[in-house]
Design an enzyme around this catalytic site. Sequence first.
Site, PDB file in Angstrom:
ATOM      1  N   SER A 153       0.796  -1.231   0.000  1.00  0.00           N
ATOM      2  CA  SER A 153       0.000   0.000   0.000  1.00  0.00           C
ATOM      3  C   SER A 153       0.827   1.280   0.000  1.00  0.00           C
ATOM      4  O   SER A 153       1.607   1.528  -0.905  1.00  0.00           O
ATOM      5  CB  SER A 153      -0.946  -0.054   1.194  1.00  0.00           C
ATOM      6  OG  SER A 153      -1.817   1.022   1.163  1.00  0.00           O
ATOM      7  N   HIS A 154       0.681   2.044   1.075  1.00  0.00           N
ATOM      8  CA  HIS A 154       1.306   3.368   1.170  1.00  0.00           C
ATOM      9  C   HIS A 154       2.731   3.284   1.708  1.00  0.00           C
ATOM     10  O   HIS A 154       3.378   4.316   1.875  1.00  0.00           O
ATOM     11  CB  HIS A 154       0.469   4.227   2.112  1.00  0.00           C
ATOM     12  CG  HIS A 154       0.234   3.546   3.423  1.00  0.00           C
ATOM     13  ND1 HIS A 154      -0.595   2.457   3.545  1.00  0.00           N
ATOM     14  CD2 HIS A 154       0.763   3.754   4.642  1.00  0.00           C
ATOM     15  CE1 HIS A 154      -0.584   2.031   4.796  1.00  0.00           C
ATOM     16  NE2 HIS A 154       0.234   2.802   5.488  1.00  0.00           N
ATOM     17  N   ASP A 172      -2.274   6.525  -3.364  1.00  0.00           N
ATOM     18  CA  ASP A 172      -1.121   5.881  -2.729  1.00  0.00           C
ATOM     19  C   ASP A 172      -0.496   4.800  -3.617  1.00  0.00           C
ATOM     20  O   ASP A 172      -0.842   4.675  -4.796  1.00  0.00           O
ATOM     21  CB  ASP A 172      -1.516   5.309  -1.369  1.00  0.00           C
ATOM     22  CG  ASP A 172      -2.444   4.114  -1.493  1.00  0.00           C
ATOM     23  OD1 ASP A 172      -3.159   4.020  -2.514  1.00  0.00           O
ATOM     24  OD2 ASP A 172      -2.447   3.269  -0.585  1.00  0.00           O
ATOM     25  N   ASP A 230      -0.858   1.600  -4.026  1.00  0.00           N
ATOM     26  CA  ASP A 230      -1.718   0.663  -4.756  1.00  0.00           C
ATOM     27  C   ASP A 230      -3.026   1.299  -5.217  1.00  0.00           C
ATOM     28  O   ASP A 230      -3.928   0.586  -5.682  1.00  0.00           O
ATOM     29  CB  ASP A 230      -1.994  -0.589  -3.916  1.00  0.00           C
ATOM     30  CG  ASP A 230      -2.692  -0.283  -2.602  1.00  0.00           C
ATOM     31  OD1 ASP A 230      -2.511   0.832  -2.072  1.00  0.00           O
ATOM     32  OD2 ASP A 230      -3.428  -1.158  -2.095  1.00  0.00           O
ATOM     33  N   ASP A 277      -5.566   2.814  -3.700  1.00  0.00           N
ATOM     34  CA  ASP A 277      -6.861   2.772  -3.017  1.00  0.00           C
ATOM     35  C   ASP A 277      -7.078   3.946  -2.068  1.00  0.00           C
ATOM     36  O   ASP A 277      -8.207   4.245  -1.704  1.00  0.00           O
ATOM     37  CB  ASP A 277      -7.099   1.422  -2.317  1.00  0.00           C
ATOM     38  CG  ASP A 277      -6.033   1.063  -1.305  1.00  0.00           C
ATOM     39  OD1 ASP A 277      -5.081   1.854  -1.127  1.00  0.00           O
ATOM     40  OD2 ASP A 277      -6.141  -0.015  -0.693  1.00  0.00           O
ATOM     41  N   ARG A 278      -6.000   4.610  -1.656  1.00  0.00           N
ATOM     42  CA  ARG A 278      -6.184   5.777  -0.776  1.00  0.00           C
ATOM     43  C   ARG A 278      -6.307   7.048  -1.607  1.00  0.00           C
ATOM     44  O   ARG A 278      -5.857   7.080  -2.754  1.00  0.00           O
ATOM     45  CB  ARG A 278      -4.985   5.935   0.154  1.00  0.00           C
ATOM     46  CG  ARG A 278      -4.846   4.810   1.133  1.00  0.00           C
ATOM     47  CD  ARG A 278      -3.756   5.090   2.138  1.00  0.00           C
ATOM     48  NE  ARG A 278      -3.746   4.032   3.131  1.00  0.00           N
ATOM     49  CZ  ARG A 278      -3.284   4.158   4.361  1.00  0.00           C
ATOM     50  NH1 ARG A 278      -2.750   5.304   4.757  1.00  0.00           N
ATOM     51  NH2 ARG A 278      -3.331   3.148   5.206  1.00  0.00           N
ATOM     52  N   LYS A 284     -11.427   0.176  -1.035  1.00  0.00           N
ATOM     53  CA  LYS A 284     -11.494   1.626  -1.138  1.00  0.00           C
ATOM     54  C   LYS A 284     -10.867   2.010  -2.469  1.00  0.00           C
ATOM     55  O   LYS A 284     -10.108   1.236  -3.049  1.00  0.00           O
ATOM     56  CB  LYS A 284     -10.808   2.289   0.043  1.00  0.00           C
ATOM     57  CG  LYS A 284      -9.366   1.892   0.307  1.00  0.00           C
ATOM     58  CD  LYS A 284      -8.956   2.474   1.649  1.00  0.00           C
ATOM     59  CE  LYS A 284      -7.491   2.265   1.953  1.00  0.00           C
ATOM     60  NZ  LYS A 284      -7.188   0.941   2.495  1.00  0.00           N
TER      61      LYS A 284
HETATM   62  C1  G16 Z   1      -5.195  -0.605   5.374  1.00  0.00           C
HETATM   63  C2  G16 Z   1      -6.624  -1.017   5.301  1.00  0.00           C
HETATM   64  C3  G16 Z   1      -7.503   0.144   5.685  1.00  0.00           C
HETATM   65  C4  G16 Z   1      -7.112   0.661   7.045  1.00  0.00           C
HETATM   66  C5  G16 Z   1      -5.649   0.972   7.091  1.00  0.00           C
HETATM   67  C6  G16 Z   1      -5.275   1.266   8.513  1.00  0.00           C
HETATM   68  O1  G16 Z   1      -4.983   0.410   4.426  1.00  0.00           O
HETATM   69  O2  G16 Z   1      -6.938  -1.436   4.003  1.00  0.00           O
HETATM   70  O3  G16 Z   1      -8.814  -0.271   5.651  1.00  0.00           O
HETATM   71  O4  G16 Z   1      -7.810   1.821   7.377  1.00  0.00           O
HETATM   72  O5  G16 Z   1      -4.909  -0.136   6.660  1.00  0.00           O
HETATM   73  O6  G16 Z   1      -3.940   1.189   8.687  1.00  0.00           O
HETATM   74  P1  G16 Z   1      -3.324   1.120  10.138  1.00  0.00           P
HETATM   75  O7  G16 Z   1      -3.674  -0.221  10.723  1.00  0.00           O
HETATM   76  O8  G16 Z   1      -1.872   1.311   9.869  1.00  0.00           O
HETATM   77  O9  G16 Z   1      -3.930   2.257  10.894  1.00  0.00           O
HETATM   78  P2  G16 Z   1      -3.951   0.232   3.246  1.00  0.00           P
HETATM   79  O10 G16 Z   1      -4.161   1.431   2.375  1.00  0.00           O
HETATM   80  O11 G16 Z   1      -2.617   0.201   3.946  1.00  0.00           O
HETATM   81  O12 G16 Z   1      -4.291  -1.064   2.605  1.00  0.00           O
END
Ligand code: G16
Length: 543
Positions: free
Chosen positions: A113-114, A277, A279, A281-282, A376
């Site tokens: 992800s990010h 981000d 991938d 989705d953000r 998302k």
């Molecule tokens: C992931 C989940 C999101 C969640 C986020 C929280 O995001 O897909 O639904 O809100 O983690 O991250 P943390 O546990 O670090 O607060 P992503 O964009 O990393 O896949």
Amino acid sequence: MSILTIPTQPFSDQKPGTSGLRKKVPHFQQQHYLQNFVQSIFDSIDVPAGATLALGGDGRYYNREAIQIILKMAAAHGFAKVLVGQGGILSTPAASCVIRKFNTYGGIILSASHNPGGPAEDFGIKYNTANGGPAPEKVTEAIYARSREISQYRILDAPDVALDVLGLSQLGDMQVEVIDAVADYADLMAELFDFSAIRALLASGFRIKFDAMHAVNGPYAREILVNRLGAPADSVMNAVPLEDFGGGHPDPNLTYAHELVDIVYGEHAPDFGAASDGDGDRNMILGQRFFVTPSDSLAIIAANATLIPAYRNGIAGVARSMPTSAAVDRVAAALNIPCYETPTGWKFFGNLMDAGKVTLCGEESFGTGSSHVREKDGLWAVLCWLNIVAVRQQSVEAIVRAHWAEYGRNVYSRHDYEALPTEAANGIMQHLRAQFGTLPGSTLGSYQVASCDDFSYTDPIDGSISKAQGIRLLFTDGSRIVFRLSGTGTDGATVRLYLEAYEPDAARHCLDAQDALSEMILIAGQVSELHARSGREQPTVIT
Ligand code: G16
């Protein structure tokens, strides 16, 4: 080509976090590490004969190698076909779109992800089910349990598959189809939004800047914003996906998307700025010199949803993660629709969407989406805003201020203390829990504690219970402080501190959020002993 059965030993650390298994690349490169996890996925799902799998990742370092391993393992496990994004790349929302459009049995998405990418940075893998969404906890727990007892895995002994050219090829008894997921995704967006209204807005001189952060959404943004909606080519920046995201941290917030922030807060600023981000989705939404918090963004999209063709007839309900502000709750109350509060993690929205209970969902962590897919969706959120601006013919800032004037403002901020020693982070949470008996009824500055707890959620559809999802200090005036440990980091532990206060008085809506929340910030530090225990005076990131 023969199927090899390779003996292996379990790894003890393959427990998926908030969104799949995320580790540093060298960790994934250990002998058998990835293979063990993939075998654990395949052992935990009943693959029916003739099943199709979707496969792709955000293109970060190790994506290509991982895709080849997974393809050969899929071929050894009875899949009839795998749909792979061209070059092995799929944004996370596009993967969800592909799973749903082609009715695949499920999908494997490679992403951290990010988090940064590169040989010494992060990699990740997760499994999505047939609804297109992240596997629910009962599946991720089964995968983890399997990973602790695994003794062998199966893989086809075969040369690598060519992934850069669209079309079909054969891998043992399995077909591999390289697909153009950009077109599939862009077609879906064209069905949801009023592209002609957005095209007219952009033609009228409304200037936008989208920062793809050298990550997966570059090609998707070019296709949609430039090719289909007519924005000038330089409206999309950092549009070529790179394995290391150009050395950056592909997290669309005010700290890490500073290149875009400088433009949007600078001279000759565009009317609209956005970023997504690693991938895709953000999302982060900016007006001219104006930041829209993700919690407000969700509420405003919900309040204006009927301006968007896909939601013209209204929305069934909304959902937000617990730490997300209650701004959307106020919209739901006004619309007389249900609002669900779930733990952090998109996987908790899937059941609600599948049951038709909610249409829009969002999280404070820069995630917004709807039931069009089960992830998302960064570009979807951008298109929501462009569609709303095109219909209302107002600036982003004017739309947000009008929303606050109507509903009041949920002043909100998140402070992240990243990469702390794990014991220090656990100590902060333990110290807070130890005060659950004494805090209720006590006075902290000008606030009175109404209650405090560790958030627990019972899924209204399948009854599953998720405990210890974040510590809440709820005050008598409706303000709250939440502490939670991140479930996505790979470096020590990250403490997230979420602060929220409701301000009905429009005269005070112009206040900076940090100023408006300053007393709560002090209280949070004192009650948790955050600074002494972490050894940090300031957060790493404030959003
Ligand atoms: C992931 C989940 C999101 C969640 C986020 C929280 O995001 O897909 O639904 O809100 O983690 O991250 P943390 O546990 O670090 O607060 P992503 O964009 O990393 O896949």
